[in-house]
Design a protein around this motif. Sequence first.
Motif, PDB file in Angstrom:
ATOM      1  N   GLU A  64       0.859  -1.021   0.109  1.00  0.00           N
ATOM      2  CA  GLU A  64      -0.078  -0.059   0.115  1.00  0.00           C
ATOM      3  C   GLU A  64       0.855   1.187   0.065  1.00  0.00           C
ATOM      4  OE1 GLU A  64      -0.359  -2.474   2.357  1.00  0.00           O
ATOM      5  OE2 GLU A  64      -2.115  -3.358   1.442  1.00  0.00           O
ATOM      6  N   PHE A  65       2.007   1.366   0.621  1.00  0.00           N
ATOM      7  CA  PHE A  65       3.107   2.060   0.603  1.00  0.00           C
ATOM      8  C   PHE A  65       4.403   1.934  -0.037  1.00  0.00           C
ATOM      9  CE2 PHE A  65      -0.010   3.181   3.898  1.00  0.00           C
ATOM     10  CZ  PHE A  65      -0.409   4.434   3.607  1.00  0.00           C
TER      11      PHE A  65
ATOM     12  N   CYS B 110       0.603   2.548 -15.148  1.00  0.00           N
ATOM     13  CA  CYS B 110       1.884   1.970 -14.941  1.00  0.00           C
ATOM     14  C   CYS B 110       3.027   1.884 -16.048  1.00  0.00           C
ATOM     15  CB  CYS B 110       1.820   0.449 -14.585  1.00  0.00           C
ATOM     16  SG  CYS B 110       1.030  -0.748 -15.670  1.00  0.00           S
ATOM     17  N   THR B 111       2.619   1.573 -16.938  1.00  0.00           N
ATOM     18  CA  THR B 111       3.538   2.016 -18.135  1.00  0.00           C
ATOM     19  C   THR B 111       3.853   3.175 -18.857  1.00  0.00           C
ATOM     20  OG1 THR B 111       1.697   1.980 -20.102  1.00  0.00           O
ATOM     21  CG2 THR B 111       2.396  -0.114 -19.563  1.00  0.00           C
ATOM     22  N   CYS B 140       5.321   2.585 -10.641  1.00  0.00           N
ATOM     23  CA  CYS B 140       4.337   1.890 -11.281  1.00  0.00           C
ATOM     24  C   CYS B 140       3.035   1.615 -10.184  1.00  0.00           C
ATOM     25  CB  CYS B 140       4.570   0.363 -11.948  1.00  0.00           C
ATOM     26  SG  CYS B 140       5.614  -0.674 -10.949  1.00  0.00           S
ATOM     27  N   MET B 141       3.532   1.258  -8.878  1.00  0.00           N
ATOM     28  CA  MET B 141       2.555   0.987  -7.720  1.00  0.00           C
ATOM     29  C   MET B 141       1.974   2.064  -7.378  1.00  0.00           C
ATOM     30  SD  MET B 141       5.313  -1.512  -5.858  1.00  0.00           S
ATOM     31  CE  MET B 141       4.231  -2.168  -4.364  1.00  0.00           C
ATOM     32  N   PRO B 145      -4.263   2.914 -10.514  1.00  0.00           N
ATOM     33  CA  PRO B 145      -5.524   3.313  -9.836  1.00  0.00           C
ATOM     34  C   PRO B 145      -6.046   1.925  -9.104  1.00  0.00           C
ATOM     35  CG  PRO B 145      -5.694   3.236 -12.121  1.00  0.00           C
ATOM     36  CD  PRO B 145      -4.405   3.235 -11.929  1.00  0.00           C
ATOM     37  N   PHE B 146      -5.662   0.718  -9.811  1.00  0.00           N
ATOM     38  CA  PHE B 146      -6.183  -0.348  -8.993  1.00  0.00           C
ATOM     39  C   PHE B 146      -5.269  -1.132  -8.230  1.00  0.00           C
ATOM     40  CE2 PHE B 146      -8.050   0.061 -13.405  1.00  0.00           C
ATOM     41  CZ  PHE B 146      -9.485   0.275 -13.150  1.00  0.00           C
ATOM     42  N   GLU B 147      -3.989  -0.443  -7.862  1.00  0.00           N
ATOM     43  CA  GLU B 147      -3.049  -0.957  -6.774  1.00  0.00           C
ATOM     44  C   GLU B 147      -2.638  -2.678  -7.195  1.00  0.00           C
ATOM     45  OE1 GLU B 147      -2.440   0.454  -3.366  1.00  0.00           O
ATOM     46  OE2 GLU B 147      -4.401   1.808  -3.323  1.00  0.00           O
TER      47      GLU B 147
END
Lengths: 417, 282
Positions: A64-65, B110-111, B140-141, B145-147
């Motif tokens: 998450e972080f 991410c790209t 990218c993380m 938006p979808f994690e």
Amino acid sequence: MLENRDLGGELRRFGRLLLSEARPKGKLLTPFNVISIPVILLGLGILVVRFTKGLGAVTNLSQEFPWGFWIGFDVVTGVAFAGGAYAITFAVYVMKLEKYHPIVRPTVLSGLLAYVFYAGALVLDLGRPWHIINPIIGNSFGYNSVLFLVSWHFMLYMLAELVEFSPVIAEWAGWKKLRRILGALTLGTVIFGVTLSSLHQSGLGALFLMAKSKIHPLWYSEFIPIFFLVSSIFAGLSMIIVEGTISHRVFKDQIDPAKHHTFEDIILGLGKGAAISLFVYYFFKLLTFVHDRQWTLLTDGWGAWYLVEILGFVLFPCVLFAYGVRNRSVGTVRVAAVMALVGIILNRLNTSVIAYNWTAAVRYYPSWQEIVVTLMVVFTEIWVFRWIVLRMPVLREAHELPAQRARAGAPIPSTTV
Amino acid sequence: MDRRGFLKLAGAAGAAAATGPARADSPPEPDSPEFWGVLVDTTRCIGCRACERSCSLTHDLPVPDIENDDLLEHERPTSDHQWMVVNRYETSRGEVFVKRQCMHCWQPACTAACLTNAMHKTRKGPVIWHPDKCMGCRFCMVSCPFEIPKFEYNSWNPKIQKCNMCWERLGEGKKPACVESCPTDALMFGRKRDLMEIARIRIYNHPDKYVHNIYGEHEVGGTGWLYLSAVPFEELGFRTDLGTTPYPEFTRDFLYGVPLVLFGLPALLLGLSLLAEKESEP
């Protein structure tokens, strides 16, 4: 090339100079050394664990972080602190404000070191640092990435600052001709440097544009790049005030006593610049806040925290700077500078860590190892800063340099520490 | 490779050479026949988690115990050792199971975030990751938006782990492992425009059974994976506040501004410098 000597002889002489200067001089048991040496050694130990067991072994980073204290403080905040170099070189070399000439050298040096150490600390955070060369050598240019631009501008800016600082090295080494050549490069390098700075200072903010769905709406704005750019100006100026004040006490014997009065004048001038840029920043913040109609967000804890940042550490230091400048109170300006720096730390940590993923069930806070490594980076930078200031003509005038003394056959006197 | 495959590849290579490298890297049109995706019909999923198992087997990840239903008690995110998960939700229309994995956005954040092109949107649709390019910066993380991209924090040589729509299987002409292992046809693999049509037909034929909304049709500019549901998507843990703007758009203005500043600002500064010089003259 170098004073019509043969190059080999000149390089041998430089080697001898470097050797004689490399040794630590004077007392080793100063309070700073007693604190910093154990921290640096502990930090190195932590880094061994980090590079053998992974980031998770020493940091509290999580899925998450993904970015924590090392990015949020070392890079995102540290680079804002380094903003003084481009602000001052702009004032002196572009606007020809001669008043600030005496602080160009220490400011450029601390800017250069801040980039090398803080931006350099980024390497510690990279999961696969051996691939850091990829965006540079061209087998995989991610043109569409803000981070690609930021990394290139970081790199080129470090080079520009090295060129800006190089006349000092040339004077130290006694290379007069080279000094003249490097001096002639200054205006061009400064213009290049200011351009790169404005791009990567705003670029650091642009990194968070795609985190729109994650950053609390009070800290997210499509104007983040502009916020970051404007705030880097007062962050940099405040840093010069604080750092300069400390340097003037610690390296008193490096500075011509007649210059002390000028320094107070300079601080008041910097305070004026900081007051103006702080007000511009506050006004921009207010404008976007009103425009986005974010009033309802102020009712909860996040709203209170936002007000602490904006009123307590933007508006208040702004007023304090203005008051201090108006009443020629250097002390007030110094307090305002410290508050503005705290404000910048708050803002950058809020954007990158605290208000990031604010809905997450488990909060991130830095581990003690992350803090020790950050302290290690800061202390090492101070060590290098001190080493250079005590040897090269950064704070003092260029005359009476070890290279010239050595050439004249006089013994090199030992400086303190 | 058979003759047909070879001819196809040669044709594609010729087309790529003719249009230049820039074309090859640009994302495919959402309706292009090349844009593959998966339709997830959550009304058909029975929560057997056979997909979780086949995914792990395909990608050499630890195989989850799918007999153990205790795991369904809590909503689980995907992780660095599990590219996809099935979660259970108590909704206004009873128990619903939802499969989660990378959405394979049409224009992925991410790209656009990746400074080394390690995260890469293929012409066929899947978003894949190149270990030999990645620096492990984790931007990218931060951007997704979808994690979805997950990082191996406990390795000296960490990888980014996420669903790649079984890129290696697609190359062999197979379907993604999860789709193949699904016993209830809750998952359907195909071209996005075909999947959209099927999804609309299902809604049209059973207007009372589905909400009239296909998650992924427009979200963040459209995603490769599409979802049908009987209940509003909020009840299934989906974020419905992400908007329809492709995430790379958020940085586009800034990136377009960079060359302007890079060439315009030095001229301005030089002008200012000359001006300051003249003024300081007596």
